[in-house]
Each structure stands twice: as C-alpha cells, then as structure tokens.
Design an enzyme around this catalytic site. Structure first.
Site, PDB file in Angstrom:
ATOM      1  N   ASP A  18       0.766  -1.146   0.213  1.00  0.00           N
ATOM      2  CA  ASP A  18      -0.046  -0.161   0.032  1.00  0.00           C
ATOM      3  C   ASP A  18       0.922   1.163  -0.075  1.00  0.00           C
ATOM      4  OD1 ASP A  18      -2.429   1.618   0.523  1.00  0.00           O
ATOM      5  OD2 ASP A  18      -1.402   1.781   2.457  1.00  0.00           O
ATOM      6  N   ASP A  20      -0.018   5.264   0.864  1.00  0.00           N
ATOM      7  CA  ASP A  20      -0.024   6.137   1.807  1.00  0.00           C
ATOM      8  C   ASP A  20      -0.169   5.507   3.246  1.00  0.00           C
ATOM      9  OD1 ASP A  20      -0.579   7.595  -0.398  1.00  0.00           O
ATOM     10  OD2 ASP A  20      -3.060   7.984  -0.338  1.00  0.00           O
TER      11      ASP A  20
END
Length: 280
Positions: A18, A20
């Site tokens: 992922d 952020d």
C-alpha cells in the site's frame, strides 16, 4: 532488524505495498493540494480544506463508509479536469513533495525485496496520475492504482472505470499472481489500513505497517507482524546505498484519478465541524 525477507529463486514471488502511510508518510493525493490550487484546478477554499483533510487523514484516516461516500462525490467534482495538466503538475512537483516523505524503512524493504529477486508492486487507492510517477520514483516493477474515464477531449468525464480499494486490491493481486506466476503463499504484503485486510489475507506473509486501530486489533488477533515506520528520508540521501537502479513502473490496473481522490477527502474534511475554521 524488524523484518526478515527470505531469498528464494523460484517460483516467482512479489511484495505488495500500500502507498499512503505505508511507504510515504502522508496521503499521496492530498500532498498535491497546494500544487493543484496553484495550477488552477481547485480554488482557495478547497485548497485550505485539502490541508485540513491531510491532517484528518494523518490523525485517523477514513473508514469504509466514508470512503464510499467519497467515491460517489469525488467523481463529479473532478469532471472536466484536463488529465495532461494534472500529470504535468505532478511531474513538476513530485520530487519536492514526495521525495522528503518516503519512509526510510519502506525504502530499505523495497531494496531487500529486489535483492531477493522479488517484484515490488505498489497497490494504492490513489489515482494513477499520482501513483504511476511515485512508483517509478521508488523503482517499483508494477503499479495497481485507481483510474477514471478520460473523454476524447482529454479531460476526466467523472465516470469511474476501476476502483482499487478493499476487495478489489485482493482481486488485482490474484490476477497478477496468475499472469506473472507468483506463489502467493510466499509473497509479502504491507498496509496501514483495516480496509486492506482482504489484500493482506491474500498473501502468506502479511505485515501491518503503522496500523490504524482496527488493523492493529486484526493483526494481533491473526498473529500478523506489526511494523512501525517513522523515519521519512529523501531518496537521494540514500542513493549511495541503493543496489538496484530505479525501474519504470508497469501500470497493471487503476480507477478514480488523482484529482478525484483529492476531491473526496476535501469533501470528508468539509463534513467535519473543525472545517469551519476555514469558513472565513
């Protein structure tokens, strides 16, 4: 060392990240809020709310229901934005805005996975216009991001093509595993959000990174390792230690664009009482 990256030559494996608050310390799309304002894509009020939304995101993020409301709202707000202009703004400000907020720990993990012969794949709900260049900056091999439909005039139509969120991320990983021959039982995945539990469940080696409260509870219950990343560093400061040259990322999937993702979190911020600070 907080993690152990095993080295296997075959079958093929990958590490799915992922973006952020996992690889970078902030929201990738919200970070460009000021640049979008300076480029004329959003007004001053929206720019101020974007700054507040960044604070809200860092404080706790957004849950599933909030994300769904964002998705419905954001597609209309970015309708008519010129895609090439968005890409140019991101390209011009990428190094100044993103380079300083990359976690040193994440950069080290990416290097270790590459040295182990493992592909690195960024899997992000943020828009492809933002995620693609960040993936290239990080030397990722592939990118799964969100994208929206672009009209014949080169502008966003406001229609969603593919939304890289929740279970959709897991589906994209499974499709990649099938096409690339990845052994998912020996693959790695990293995320900070409980909305990515489906993605983490897909691989044999899931890690919770800077987890929100819900993911922390889930990780403890499932026995998943928890990593704390807290050292943002400029990549150029790490260049002497890099053993794998950066590689352009191959985009394999996507749906709501960078503009749309920004718009959605702007909306979320405006729903908070504290947003009234900017009313004047």
């Amino acid at each position: 060392m907080l993690w152990v990256v095993e080295n296997h030559s075959s079958p093929r494996t990958a590490a799915f990240f992922d973006l952020d608050k996992t690889v970078i310390a902030k929201s990738s799309t919200l970070t460009f809020g000021k640049s979008f304002y300076q480029g004329g894509l959003i007004n001053r009020r929206a720019a101020l709310r974007t700054a507040y939304a960044q604070f809200v995101f860092l404080a706790g993020g957004a849950d599933h229901d909030q994300m769904e409301r964002m998705r419905k709202y954001l597609s209309s707000l970015c309708r008519g934005w010129n895609v090439q202009q968005v890409k140019e703004i991101v390209a011009e400000t990428l190094h100044d805005l993103i380079d300083p907020i990359i976690y040193d720990e994440a950069a080290s993990l990416i290097e270790e996975h590459h040295r182990a012969g493992r592909d690195v794949v960024i899997v992000s709900t943020s828009g492809a216009e933002v995620v693609e260049p960040i993936g290239e900056l990080l030397g990722a091999d592939r990118v799964v991001a969100t994208r929206m439909v672009v009209g014949d005039d080169g502008c966003f139509t406001g229609e969603v093509e593919y939304y890289a969120y929740g279970p959709t991320k897991a589906e994209a990983i499974k499709e990649l595993a099938q096409s690339e021959g990845y052994d998912l039982d020996r693959c790695y995945a990293y995320s900070d959000s409980a909305t990515d539990v489906p993605m983490l469940q897909t691989v044999g080696r899931p890690y919770a990174v800077n987890p929100d409260r819900a993911l922390r509870r889930e990780a403890i219950a499932r026995g998943w390792p928890i990593l704390d990343f807290n050292r943002p560093v400029r990549l150029k400061q790490r260049l002497p230690t890099l053993s794998v040259p950066p590689r352009p990322a191959l985009v394999v999937a996507a749906a709501v664009g960078a503009a749309a993702a920004t718009a959605g979190l702007v909306w979320y911020a405006s729903r908070r009482k504290a947003a009234t600070v900017y009313a004047g």
